[in-house]
Design a protein around this motif. Structure first.
Motif, PDB file in Angstrom:
ATOM      1  N   ALA A 237       0.848  -1.190   0.000  1.00 32.44           N
ATOM      2  CA  ALA A 237       0.000   0.000   0.000  1.00 32.44           C
ATOM      3  C   ALA A 237       0.884   1.241   0.000  1.00 32.44           C
ATOM      4  N   THR A 238       0.302   2.348  -0.432  1.00 35.42           N
ATOM      5  CA  THR A 238       0.985   3.644  -0.440  1.00 35.42           C
ATOM      6  C   THR A 238       0.155   4.633   0.364  1.00 35.42           C
ATOM      7  N   VAL A 239       0.830   5.420   1.190  1.00 36.73           N
ATOM      8  CA  VAL A 239       0.156   6.442   1.987  1.00 36.73           C
ATOM      9  C   VAL A 239       0.477   7.809   1.401  1.00 36.73           C
ATOM     10  N   LEU A 240      -0.551   8.563   1.075  1.00 40.48           N
ATOM     11  CA  LEU A 240      -0.396   9.901   0.505  1.00 40.48           C
ATOM     12  C   LEU A 240      -1.173  10.914   1.345  1.00 40.48           C
ATOM     13  N   LYS A 241      -0.702  12.148   1.312  1.00 43.49           N
ATOM     14  CA  LYS A 241      -1.392  13.209   2.028  1.00 43.49           C
ATOM     15  C   LYS A 241      -2.202  14.022   1.027  1.00 43.49           C
ATOM     16  N   ARG A 242      -3.514  14.047   1.231  1.00 48.62           N
ATOM     17  CA  ARG A 242      -4.406  14.770   0.336  1.00 48.62           C
ATOM     18  C   ARG A 242      -5.312  15.676   1.161  1.00 48.62           C
ATOM     19  N   ASN A 243      -5.255  16.945   0.845  1.00 48.12           N
ATOM     20  CA  ASN A 243      -6.064  17.940   1.567  1.00 48.12           C
ATOM     21  C   ASN A 243      -5.845  17.859   3.075  1.00 48.12           C
ATOM     22  N   GLY A 244      -4.581  17.647   3.445  1.00 44.48           N
ATOM     23  CA  GLY A 244      -4.238  17.623   4.858  1.00 44.48           C
ATOM     24  C   GLY A 244      -4.548  16.323   5.573  1.00 44.48           C
ATOM     25  N   ILE A 245      -5.018  15.320   4.835  1.00 44.51           N
ATOM     26  CA  ILE A 245      -5.385  14.038   5.444  1.00 44.51           C
ATOM     27  C   ILE A 245      -4.593  12.922   4.765  1.00 44.51           C
ATOM     28  N   TYR A 246      -4.085  11.989   5.558  1.00 47.83           N
ATOM     29  CA  TYR A 246      -3.359  10.854   4.998  1.00 47.83           C
ATOM     30  C   TYR A 246      -4.336   9.771   4.568  1.00 47.83           C
ATOM     31  N   VAL A 247      -4.202   9.354   3.320  1.00 41.75           N
ATOM     32  CA  VAL A 247      -5.081   8.322   2.767  1.00 41.75           C
ATOM     33  C   VAL A 247      -4.235   7.124   2.345  1.00 41.75           C
ATOM     34  N   THR A 248      -4.846   5.959   2.408  1.00 39.88           N
ATOM     35  CA  THR A 248      -4.163   4.710   2.061  1.00 39.88           C
ATOM     36  C   THR A 248      -4.674   4.205   0.727  1.00 39.88           C
ATOM     37  N   ILE A 249      -3.755   3.927  -0.185  1.00 39.04           N
ATOM     38  CA  ILE A 249      -4.095   3.383  -1.501  1.00 39.04           C
ATOM     39  C   ILE A 249      -3.451   2.008  -1.616  1.00 39.04           C
ATOM     40  N   MET A 250      -4.275   0.994  -1.736  1.00 38.42           N
ATOM     41  CA  MET A 250      -3.761  -0.364  -1.834  1.00 38.42           C
ATOM     42  C   MET A 250      -3.152  -0.601  -3.217  1.00 38.42           C
ATOM     43  N   ASN A 251      -2.089  -1.349  -3.255  1.00 40.65           N
ATOM     44  CA  ASN A 251      -1.378  -1.640  -4.501  1.00 40.65           C
ATOM     45  C   ASN A 251      -2.090  -2.765  -5.250  1.00 40.65           C
ATOM     46  N   GLU A 252      -2.676  -2.445  -6.395  1.00 38.11           N
ATOM     47  CA  GLU A 252      -3.456  -3.428  -7.138  1.00 38.11           C
ATOM     48  C   GLU A 252      -2.615  -4.607  -7.605  1.00 38.11           C
ATOM     49  N   ALA A 253      -1.336  -4.359  -7.863  1.00 37.86           N
ATOM     50  CA  ALA A 253      -0.480  -5.440  -8.351  1.00 37.86           C
ATOM     51  C   ALA A 253      -0.356  -6.560  -7.333  1.00 37.86           C
ATOM     52  N   ASN A 254      -0.586  -6.256  -6.058  1.00 38.23           N
ATOM     53  CA  ASN A 254      -0.460  -7.261  -5.012  1.00 38.23           C
ATOM     54  C   ASN A 254      -1.782  -7.938  -4.676  1.00 38.23           C
ATOM     55  N   PHE A 255      -2.846  -7.588  -5.406  1.00 40.88           N
ATOM     56  CA  PHE A 255      -4.158  -8.169  -5.128  1.00 40.88           C
ATOM     57  C   PHE A 255      -4.755  -8.725  -6.426  1.00 40.88           C
ATOM     58  N   PRO A 256      -4.294  -9.889  -6.858  1.00 38.79           N
ATOM     59  CA  PRO A 256      -4.802 -10.478  -8.096  1.00 38.79           C
ATOM     60  C   PRO A 256      -6.308 -10.719  -8.029  1.00 38.79           C
ATOM     61  N   GLN A 257      -6.959 -10.586  -9.176  1.00 37.07           N
ATOM     62  CA  GLN A 257      -8.388 -10.853  -9.276  1.00 37.07           C
ATOM     63  C   GLN A 257      -8.599 -12.332  -9.600  1.00 37.07           C
ATOM     64  N   VAL A 258      -9.171 -13.043  -8.665  1.00 38.88           N
ATOM     65  CA  VAL A 258      -9.390 -14.476  -8.831  1.00 38.88           C
ATOM     66  C   VAL A 258     -10.882 -14.730  -8.993  1.00 38.88           C
ATOM     67  N   TYR A 351       4.610  -4.592   3.362  1.00 36.83           N
ATOM     68  CA  TYR A 351       5.342  -3.327   3.328  1.00 36.83           C
ATOM     69  C   TYR A 351       4.417  -2.193   2.925  1.00 36.83           C
ATOM     70  N   ILE A 352       4.795  -0.992   3.346  1.00 38.67           N
ATOM     71  CA  ILE A 352       4.001   0.195   3.033  1.00 38.67           C
ATOM     72  C   ILE A 352       4.937   1.324   2.627  1.00 38.67           C
ATOM     73  N   HIS A 353       4.543   2.027   1.589  1.00 34.42           N
ATOM     74  CA  HIS A 353       5.337   3.178   1.129  1.00 34.42           C
ATOM     75  C   HIS A 353       4.704   4.453   1.676  1.00 34.42           C
ATOM     76  N   THR A 354       5.519   5.256   2.360  1.00 33.68           N
ATOM     77  CA  THR A 354       5.054   6.494   2.982  1.00 33.68           C
ATOM     78  C   THR A 354       5.905   7.660   2.512  1.00 33.68           C
ATOM     79  N   PRO A 355       5.496   8.889   2.815  1.00 27.11           N
ATOM     80  CA  PRO A 355       6.351  10.039   2.490  1.00 27.11           C
ATOM     81  C   PRO A 355       7.710   9.973   3.174  1.00 27.11           C
ATOM     82  N   ARG A 356       7.859   9.098   4.171  1.00 29.34           N
ATOM     83  CA  ARG A 356       9.134   8.950   4.886  1.00 29.34           C
ATOM     84  C   ARG A 356       9.948   7.775   4.371  1.00 29.34           C
TER      85      ARG A 356
END
Length: 438
Positions: A237-258, A351-356
């Motif tokens: 997942a990736t954590v981004l800051k949008r409009n002053g709030i941290y949001v979590t975006i799950m990485n689609e590549a790690n969630f295959p559609q079965v 693992y998670i990707h953050t601004p840090r």
């Protein structure tokens, strides 16, 4: 007293692990790479199971193309990074997370780039300083950072220094090894064990024991990385800051559609089969349905856990490692209303990707030490403080572990000398004896 047999009734509550529960637990604990391999195996064994990787789906939606049948599907082998892991890549990765000051990183990275295949420094600090136009003091400081990395002994300029670094890191080192390597390495190489024993006032047997220990050290610490494959981490997942709030975006590549094969959804799919054939089909369809439910549960659980971690660690995202909050599994488990064991499985190998930067989810679970004002400081934050104190110390008179503990106490952080030593060794920083620059 005479014992007599009797019939009695007793109520008991027992948890029986069904195959579906075990599968769900195993899928939750798998890393992304392991999950992809597992799904490939399941798809190969089950003709009714179809796997579409999120990577392909994302590319197709982004391109807006309708010719999906013409697009070549990615296989696991194509997704594997063919490059090999090098000593330089390993060391640079460690530098990025070891709390090195930004102004020292380019100098340390330059030295890492000038290590030979054995892991030794191939140029002198004077040459490096001239090329970078930096003073010797800064180059020496950068070398200390390089020599604190793993494998122990990298960045050494001589065999003596390489062995001394490894001895200084080893809490179970032979008691005479450091002295022998420091003062009698030539005599040791010439086999003059009796002379060493006489000079040190110890037995020849003790010198022989020290020699056996010294021979167990690695004079070429970089040699192990000549043929190892590179390990590539894909964040879940990736954590981004949008409009002053941290949001979590799950990485689609790690969630295959079965999904089940389209044939299964056609009307009257099994109407023409006898009972034996229906039973045969059922043994494939039911496991596929269980797997699909397990994957969806994994995705939802992982997202809830990551969002709870982000919510708890906002200060870390804003200010950096100094603000990392002490956190245990129970904290997140209560937030998401799950058992601690479930949270433990969810964060394993993820693992998670953050601004840090990119971090393992387990990185955020750390114990804390009580400050003088009653607040808690995480172990990771204390390690950074220790690293900074060592970075700022006088290289002619480096700080002992007790000195560091005293300085941390002045900052309101109460730690013992043994705790300082433990954290210093976990960061692969040698003792003050080996940090001294003559």
């Amino acid at each position: 007293m005479q014992l007599q047999p009797a019939l009695t009734q007793q109520q008991q509550i027992q948890l029986h692990m069904t195959p579906q529960m075990l599968q769900s637990m195993n899928v939750l604990q798998m890393s992304s790479a392991d999950l992809l391999n597992y799904l490939e195996e399941q798809a190969a064994e089950n003709p009714f199971l179809e796997v579409a990787y999120g990577f392909d789906s994302y590319k197709q939606r982004k391109a807006g193309s309708k010719g999906q049948d013409q697009q070549r599907e990615k296989t696991l082998l194509e997704l594997v990074d063919p490059r090999q892991e090098t000593l330089e890549a390993v060391l640079l990765s460690q530098l990025r997370v070891n709390g090195i000051p930004p102004e020292d990183y380019p100098l340390a990275a330059f030295l890492v780039g000038n290590l030979n295949e054995d892991g030794w420094l191939s140029i002198t600090l004077e040459e490096a300083g001239r090329q970078l136009r930096e003073p010797m003091e800064k180059m020496q400081r950068a070398l200390v950072w390089v020599q604190s990395l793993e494998p122990a002994g990298v960045g050494a300029r001589t065999l003596q220094e390489c062995l001394a670094i490894q001895i200084g890191r080893d809490p179970n080192a032979d008691p005479w090894a450091a002295v022998i390597v420091g003062d009698y390495l030539q005599e040791l190489a010439e086999g003059k064990l009796r002379r060493i024993a006489e000079n040190l006032g110890i037995s020849v047997e003790q010198v022989e024991a020290s020699l056996a220990y010294i021979r167990s050290l690695q004079p070429r610490p970089g040699s192990a990385y000549h043929h190892e494959s590179q390990s590539y981490i894909e964040p879940d997942a990736t954590v981004l800051k949008r409009n002053g709030i941290y949001v979590t975006i799950m990485n689609e590549a790690n969630f295959p559609q079965v999904s089940l094969h389209p044939l299964y959804g056609q009307p009257h799919f099994d109407s023409g089969y006898n009972q034996e054939a229906k039973a045969f089909l059922k043994q494939y369809i039911q496991p596929a349905q269980w797997l699909i439910r397990s994957l969806e549960q994994r995705r939802l659980t992982l997202q809830r856990v990551i969002e709870a971690i982000v919510e708890e660690q906002v200060d870390f995202l804003e200010e950096g490692i100094d603000a990392l909050k002490p956190m245990v599994l129970r904290t997140v488990a209560q937030k998401v209303e799950l058992h601690e064991s479930t949270v433990s499985r969810a964060v394993a190998h993820k693992y998670i990707h953050t601004p840090r930067g990119t971090f393992a989810l387990k990185y955020f679970f750390t114990n804390g030490l009580m400050n003088s004002d009653g607040t808690l400081t995480s172990a990771a934050a204390i390690k950074v403080k220790i690293a900074r104190l060592i970075e700022q110390e006088s290289k002619d008179s480096p700080l002992s572990d007790q000195n560091i503990a005293d300085k941390l106490a002045e900052q309101g952080v109460q730690v013992s000398r043994r705790t300082v030593m433990k954290y210093r060794e976990e960061m692969n920083i040698v003792s003050s004896r080996y940090r001294r620059v003559n």
